[in-house]
Scaffold this motif. Structure first.
Motif, PDB file in Angstrom:
ATOM      1  N   ASN A  50      24.816  -9.865 -10.500  1.00  0.00           N
ATOM      2  CA  ASN A  50      24.506  -8.936  -9.422  1.00  0.00           C
ATOM      3  C   ASN A  50      24.712  -7.512  -9.927  1.00  0.00           C
ATOM      4  O   ASN A  50      25.010  -7.301 -11.114  1.00  0.00           O
ATOM      5  N   ALA A  51      24.562  -6.536  -9.059  1.00  0.00           N
ATOM      6  CA  ALA A  51      24.678  -5.132  -9.476  1.00  0.00           C
ATOM      7  C   ALA A  51      26.037  -4.848 -10.088  1.00  0.00           C
ATOM      8  O   ALA A  51      26.145  -4.172 -11.122  1.00  0.00           O
ATOM      9  N   HIS A  52      27.086  -5.351  -9.479  1.00  0.00           N
ATOM     10  CA  HIS A  52      28.443  -5.110  -9.973  1.00  0.00           C
ATOM     11  C   HIS A  52      28.609  -5.642 -11.386  1.00  0.00           C
ATOM     12  O   HIS A  52      29.132  -4.961 -12.276  1.00  0.00           O
ATOM     13  N   LYS A  53      28.154  -6.862 -11.631  1.00  0.00           N
ATOM     14  CA  LYS A  53      28.322  -7.472 -12.946  1.00  0.00           C
ATOM     15  C   LYS A  53      27.480  -6.764 -14.008  1.00  0.00           C
ATOM     16  O   LYS A  53      27.898  -6.627 -15.158  1.00  0.00           O
ATOM     17  N   LEU A  54      26.308  -6.304 -13.618  1.00  0.00           N
ATOM     18  CA  LEU A  54      25.451  -5.594 -14.574  1.00  0.00           C
ATOM     19  C   LEU A  54      26.052  -4.251 -14.971  1.00  0.00           C
ATOM     20  O   LEU A  54      26.035  -3.868 -16.141  1.00  0.00           O
ATOM     21  N   LEU A  55      26.581  -3.531 -13.998  1.00  0.00           N
ATOM     22  CA  LEU A  55      27.140  -2.215 -14.288  1.00  0.00           C
ATOM     23  C   LEU A  55      28.463  -2.290 -15.043  1.00  0.00           C
ATOM     24  O   LEU A  55      28.785  -1.404 -15.825  1.00  0.00           O
ATOM     25  N   ASP A  56      29.231  -3.352 -14.806  1.00  0.00           N
ATOM     26  CA  ASP A  56      30.550  -3.473 -15.421  1.00  0.00           C
ATOM     27  C   ASP A  56      30.572  -4.350 -16.659  1.00  0.00           C
ATOM     28  O   ASP A  56      31.639  -4.628 -17.204  1.00  0.00           O
ATOM     29  N   ALA A  57      29.413  -4.807 -17.117  1.00  0.00           N
ATOM     30  CA  ALA A  57      29.374  -5.654 -18.311  1.00  0.00           C
ATOM     31  C   ALA A  57      29.980  -4.905 -19.496  1.00  0.00           C
ATOM     32  O   ALA A  57      29.718  -3.725 -19.702  1.00  0.00           O
ATOM     33  N   ASN A  58      30.810  -5.600 -20.271  1.00  0.00           N
ATOM     34  CA  ASN A  58      31.486  -4.973 -21.407  1.00  0.00           C
ATOM     35  C   ASN A  58      31.498  -5.911 -22.605  1.00  0.00           C
ATOM     36  O   ASN A  58      30.820  -6.951 -22.599  1.00  0.00           O
ATOM     37  N   GLU A  59      32.276  -5.574 -23.618  1.00  0.00           N
ATOM     38  CA  GLU A  59      32.277  -6.351 -24.854  1.00  0.00           C
ATOM     39  C   GLU A  59      32.821  -7.766 -24.661  1.00  0.00           C
ATOM     40  O   GLU A  59      32.586  -8.643 -25.500  1.00  0.00           O
ATOM     41  N   VAL A  60      33.522  -7.996 -23.567  1.00  0.00           N
ATOM     42  CA  VAL A  60      34.031  -9.343 -23.284  1.00  0.00           C
ATOM     43  C   VAL A  60      33.034 -10.128 -22.436  1.00  0.00           C
ATOM     44  O   VAL A  60      32.691 -11.273 -22.745  1.00  0.00           O
TER      45      VAL A  60
END
Length: 247
Positions: A50-60
């Motif tokens: 969702n939007a939250h997961k896309l914006l907060d995606a990181n190296e982990v």
């Protein structure tokens, strides 16, 4: 794990090619049945995007998304997938998808249930056994893991009992990280469920259908759970990215 194939060579069936949304590789499935068929052929983690997961995606979290089966669980993700060339992509709500998986497989596959507060967890397992007579739950525990030893014991138990399907309701990214550790020991279908057990047991109501159909589910959740304001700010941020197509 290796990246799932877009085509099941054994049966020659073609599934949608993944689209890239801000670096996240997402399968724009056209129905829940299509996703379930794909997961049955390509074991891995079903990651709701969702939007939250896309914006907060990181190296982990980004490698977990990209090395597994990410699907659209949000209006923003669906809109972005359509811009990226997948006009038939649909939103697949995780809190509905897991029950469709159980409905499909409860007579033929085995399950392991993890997550939620103890009382909610117990109510979930009890209701599953009532709603799906004959369901084989090989193991279950609540989501309050208090020590590294408990965490390792859980991973060992899943690896030892070898369930076909594992549901983990602990919130992101905790659940995705735990599932990736389990997947290293035992290949299965895994799905992260966030607060779905609360919805299933009636502790948290879902938005009315008319709000969900008009992409207003986020507003209903904010009204019911004001602490979700961070998620809804992310939704607004994503709308800006969507408008400017800056992804």
């Amino acid at each position: 794990m290796s990246t799932p194939s877009d085509i099941d060579a054994g049966k020659g069936r073609t599934f949608p090619e993944r689209v890239d949304i801000r670096g996240a590789k997402v399968y724009p499935f056209r129905s829940a049945d299509e996703l379930i068929d794909f997961a049955d052929l390509n074991k891995g983690i079903l990651v709701a995007v969702n939007a939250h997961k896309l914006l907060d995606a990181n190296e982990v979290t980004l490698p977990i998304i990209n090395n597994n089966i990410a699907y659209c669980d949000g209006a923003g993700a669906v809109a972005a997938a359509k811009i990226k060339g997948a006009p038939d992509a649909v939103k697949l709500a995780g809190c509905e998808l897991w029950l469709k998986i159980i409905e499909r497989f409860h007579k033929s596959k085995t399950f392991y249930i993890i997550g939620a507060k103890p009382a909610v967890h117990d109510a979930t397992v009890e209701r599953l056994r009532r709603d799906f007579p004959g369901i084989r739950i090989l193991g279950h525990r609540d989501g309050y893991i208090k020590s590294p030893g408990e965490r390792q014991a859980l991973i060992d138990d899943v690896a030892d009992k070898k369930p076909d399907i594992v549901f983990v309701a602990m919130g992101s990214p905790t659940q995705e990280i735990l599932m990736s550790e389990m997947l290293e020991r035992h290949r299965a279908i895994y799905q992260g469920l966030g607060g779905s057990f609360d919805v299933y047991t009636g502790n948290v109501p879902r938005a009315p259908k008319w709000m969900a159909d008009n992409k207003l589910e986020f507003a209903y959740r904010l009204f019911k759970q004001p602490r979700r304001i961070k998620h809804d700010i992310d939704y607004i941020r994503f709308v800006w990215w969507y408008i400017t197509k800056n992804f």
